[in-house]
Scaffold this active site. Structure first.
Site, mmCIF file in Angstrom:
data_model
loop_
_atom_site.group_PDB
_atom_site.id
_atom_site.type_symbol
_atom_site.label_atom_id
_atom_site.label_comp_id
_atom_site.label_asym_id
_atom_site.label_seq_id
_atom_site.Cartn_x
_atom_site.Cartn_y
_atom_site.Cartn_z
ATOM 1 C CG ASP A 115 -1.549 -0.629 -3.344
ATOM 2 O OD1 ASP A 115 -0.186 -1.133 -3.441
ATOM 3 O OD2 ASP A 115 -1.591 -1.109 -4.727
ATOM 4 C CB SER A 143 -7.983 0.029 -6.683
ATOM 5 O OG SER A 143 -7.336 -0.456 -5.433
#
Lengths: 372, 372
Positions: B179, B121
């Site tokens: 991330d 994502s």
């Protein structure tokens, strides 16, 4: 000489937690392993000292007069008999305990595999010390007429232990004293920075003992751990601290198990400690594929295992819970034997050296002890 | 709008060391994973915003006028579109970056498995932020005519990262920011107590990425580790310290590898760190039989593996040495696929978000991106 036939036995030893870490100043827990060494001592009038060690196909007889010379030339004989450790131990002990050399036959039969780090030489030394000290009258024989087994009092055990330590010194050069202490006192003992503290009460735990039969050198493995600590001090030092805490936690749980009702949670914790320590031992570099196999095979049966002792092969222990079915135990033992391992169902935490009535010795062991 | 067709890509993320320990204030090392997400943005005059996510069979088109209402009623739509995280992310970003809503088509194709803890994502959010910021003229397009790929300057990367973080917030609620930072900067970054520090230079390391496909809940696994620390603080705290030292040692070795000739010993150490950490993760209780299988299978080929991320299944990484034969890699991949795992040969430490010329995108990926 006060007795004509005397039976004694002493247990082997397993390290429950703290192997290797103990070398670096951490706590180790040594427990008695109820694979026992049995010794029969018989006095005779043959003028001979005979020793029979059927486990290792070794049978000797000497004239008492021959042994007398051995005392005088003992420094020469130390070199000559270097390869015959057990004999040397016997001779050494005999010479000092008895004012006059007696004629007697000693037969030894052990359930312990030799050279597997399970204290087989210490069990032998303890039996020998207990039997000779009793036979010479230096300590009483504790077996009451109506009992099957008898234990010596604390003071006598200390004498037995100190003689057994002498035997171990002859056999090993520089023993830690742990093996003979476990053989003497049984149960569990805490070993820290050279100090040995027998622990009062521990529960008897059912285990499987598995010998992978992979030969290893303790010296090499100890050096390997040391190298790894030197290479990665910041990574390895905490691992040793964690092992130390495992030993302390285990000691606490075992002590709780003797003074409160034993629950499944006690066993859960013991299992978790075994698993964690096995990982730590792998981190130290003393694991072995056969030990991984042991852990895997037993885990498929819901059982938890770790190596015991030096690692790199050698032996492992598997904890059995009180509720573990006989059938589960039997199939696990069979699986492990199918892997090429030796495997015994036994227990840890049992009694140390004891005197036996013949009735309390398994018939096949008795038969072997009396055969020679 | 300044461009009619724009290609960008961003890498996935793997945790090299420090997963779980990071929750307890220890260092973690996150690295870019060269399984990339590619995004194609095409401006149009259709008055529509279209998004194509062929990986998850999701294709949407909205009238620009419809989206305008979404801005006004965004607080209502947040609830309505809760199940369409990626769409919300797109809409949200669109609404803020462009003063006037444009009509455009966004197609995304990812080499990353979704929901496997590999930052899929974030790679999407980073691509989206980079493409929209570039298309709107907020930042320049860095691709030079004669180059295949272009990287934005530090200041632009910071803008991309902050927008990507907003996307992650919509998708995840409370992301760590690791991330999107890895997706933006690539290479490796150090994560400690909420602070993210990109590391200047790291070597590109060949790895296998294996997805055991065992589903797991990060929340449950994090709670499991916490419970174990609470249950055995004296045993577990040193394990976390050891993991911290593993991350620091690894960072040091990787940094050495960029400024001195790379030797076999560098790789030996990286392998040892992987093995030790995998044992520690097992100690924390986040291992899984499939991960044991991964470690075993790769070990028979002389390769070293550890889980990456939450554990309890999920993914693992296997370090490949520079000299590891192609045939060894191929047979290992096959063995792992035979175990039912997905397995990719890829690398870690590669570049973060970049703009692409069509020529620098694999033909099959380009075909998919242009199909919709």
């Amino acid at each position: 000489m006060q007795v004509s036939e005397l039976f004694v036995s002493a247990p082997g030893k397993a390290i429950l937690h703290g192997e290797h870490a103990v070398v670096h100043g951490k706590v180790a827990l040594a427990v008695s392993l109820n694979l026992r060494t049995y010794l029969r001592l018989e006095t005779s009038t043959t003028g001979k000292v005979c020793i029979n060690l059927p486990n290792i196909d070794t049978f000797f007889c000497w004239d008492v007069s021959e042994l007398k010379q051995l005392i005088t030339y003992s420094h020469v004989m130390r070199a000559v008999f270097k390869f015959l450790c057990m004999k040397r131990s016997l001779v050494f002990t005999l010479c000092f305990i008895f004012s006059e050399l007696p004629s007697l036959t000693v037969s030894v039969w052990s359930e312990l595999p030799t050279g597997a780090g399970l204290g087989s030489s210490a069990a032998y030394s303890v039996c020998l010390a207990a039997a000779l000290l009793s036979a010479s009258g230096a300590i009483p024989t504790p077996l009451k007429e109506w009992d099957h087994t008898g234990r010596w009092c604390q003071e006598d055990l200390e004498l037995i232990n100190s003689w057994a330590f002498q035997g171990e010194t002859i056999i090993h050069g520089n023993p830690s004293g742990v093996d003979n202490a476990v053989g003497t006192w049984g149960g569990m003992l805490r070993f820290l920075a050279g100090k040995i503290i027998p622990l009062n009460r521990v529960p008897l735990l059912r285990i499987l003992l598995t010998n992978t039969k992979v030969p290893r050198s303790t010296k090499v493995l100890v050096a390997r751990v040391k190298d790894k600590i030197n290479k990665f001090p910041s990574i390895m030092t905490p691992v040793l601290d964690s092992v130390d805490a495992i030993s302390c936690t285990c000691e606490k749980v075992l002590s709780e198990m003797t003074c409160e009702p034993i629950t499944g949670e006690h066993y859960n914790i013991l299992e978790e400690l075994i698993d964690i320590n096995q990982h730590h031992l792998n981190v130290m570099g003393v694991g072995h594929p056969t030990l991984d196999t042991l852990c895997q095979v037993t885990r498929t049966r819901g059982l938890h295992s770790k190596l015991t002792g030096a690692g790199g092969g050698g032996c492992g222990i598997t904890l059995l819970r009180p509720e573990t079915d006989y059938s589960v135990v039997q199939s696990t033992v069979q699986d492990l034997r199918d892997c090429g391992f030796d495997c015994w169902e036994t227990s840890i935490g049992g009694p140390g050296v004891q005197q036996h009535s013949p009735l309390s010795i398994k018939e096949e062991s008795l038969e072997i002890l009396r055969r020679y």
